[in-house]
Write an enzyme that holds these catalytic residues in place. Structure first.
Site, PDB file in Angstrom:
ATOM      1  N   SER A 127       0.845  -1.192   0.000  1.00  0.00           N
ATOM      2  CA  SER A 127       0.000   0.000   0.000  1.00  0.00           C
ATOM      3  C   SER A 127       0.878   1.240   0.000  1.00  0.00           C
ATOM      4  O   SER A 127       2.037   1.206   0.454  1.00  0.00           O
ATOM      5  CB  SER A 127      -0.888   0.011   1.247  1.00  0.00           C
ATOM      6  OG  SER A 127      -1.537   1.267   1.399  1.00  0.00           O
ATOM      7  N   TYR A 140      -2.856  -1.636  10.142  1.00  0.00           N
ATOM      8  CA  TYR A 140      -2.771  -1.957   8.710  1.00  0.00           C
ATOM      9  C   TYR A 140      -1.421  -1.529   8.146  1.00  0.00           C
ATOM     10  O   TYR A 140      -0.757  -2.289   7.429  1.00  0.00           O
ATOM     11  CB  TYR A 140      -3.903  -1.262   7.968  1.00  0.00           C
ATOM     12  CG  TYR A 140      -3.862  -1.416   6.462  1.00  0.00           C
ATOM     13  CD1 TYR A 140      -4.297  -2.588   5.859  1.00  0.00           C
ATOM     14  CD2 TYR A 140      -3.400  -0.386   5.663  1.00  0.00           C
ATOM     15  CE1 TYR A 140      -4.275  -2.732   4.475  1.00  0.00           C
ATOM     16  CE2 TYR A 140      -3.370  -0.511   4.286  1.00  0.00           C
ATOM     17  CZ  TYR A 140      -3.805  -1.685   3.698  1.00  0.00           C
ATOM     18  OH  TYR A 140      -3.778  -1.810   2.326  1.00  0.00           O
TER      19      TYR A 140
END
Length: 249
Positions: A127, A140
């Protein structure tokens, strides 16, 4: 003819990546925790197999059924948006089981086959939060940061055997089911003390200046899988590219 196995192919990046590779002539093994035959076209070059990356027996059965592959795309992932203070450790462990340990388990299971053939590529989807950590996504971000370091180290180990390791760093994609598999509601993770802090962040999510599409990610995965230059990181989407350029500077 090359064969790619993609985890988390029921929706989002994984589904679009499966279509992308299939349209370009590859044989695609699209894996899902709960297989859905309706999301991909019927084709002799496309198979759908069950896979839960957190379960060793599921990984073994999937790879046995899949047979030889040339590329592994570790795409399956889950996320939780919320204040870290309010995020139960059980949910944090769940994130790491899929995003980090699941990727490592799949990779470890595939390496011997690729190493024996002295060819192939492992593409790990992380990400753009690894380029610019965002608030309300601490767990995350940590799970994806771990895969960044893991893949960088792995690339050195595997190069001696002709096997490549690559990273995809997608930007913000509003259409993805980011928290769908987390089992927790965002509103449960924003205590009253954080509401004022969180409000402008959620407003920015609702009206982003730039967004990443699923097609952007699929194309980045395609480029990474076919790249022979030694490039490790492939930002996907205009926002991720901008962040990567700033990160490099």
């Amino acid at each position: 003819m090359n064969t790619v196995l993609i985890t988390g192919s029921s929706s989002g990046y994984g589904l679009q990546t499966a279509r992308h590779f299939h349209d370009r002539g590859w044989t695609v093994i699209a894996t899902m925790r709960t297989p859905r035959e309706d999301v991909l076209p019927k084709s002799s070059r496309l198979r759908i197999l069950p896979l839960d990356v957190t379960q060793p027996e599921s990984i073994a059965a999937c790879l046995q059924a899949a047979g030889p592959i040339d590329a592994l795309v570790n795409n399956a992932g889950i996320g939780v948006v919320g204040a870290f203070e309010a995020t139960p450790m059980a949910h944090i462990r769940k994130i790491f089981e899929t995003n980090t340990f699941g990727v490592m388990a799949m990779t470890q299971a595939v390496i011997p086959h690729l190493r024996a053939r002295r060819s192939g590529v492992i593409v790990n989807v992380t990400s753009s939060v690894t380029l610019a950590p965002m608030p309300l996504a601490a767990a995350y971000t940590a799970s994806k940061m771990a895969i960044e370091g893991f893949t960088g180290s792995l690339a050195h180990e595997l190069a001696a055997f002709g096997v490549r390791a690559r990273l995809i760093e997608p930007g913000y994609a509003p259409t993805t089911r980011f928290t769908a598999n987390s089992g927790v509601r965002v509103e449960d993770l924003i205590p009253a003390a954080y509401e004022e802090f969180a409000a402008p962040i959620f407003a920015a999510f609702a009206k982003p200046a730039m967004v990443t599409t699923e097609a952007d990610v699929a194309e980045a995965v395609w480029q990474a899988a076919n790249d022979l230059s030694g490039q490790l990181r492939f930002p996907a989407g205009p926002d991720a590219v901008a962040l990567a350029q700033g990160h490099a500077g």
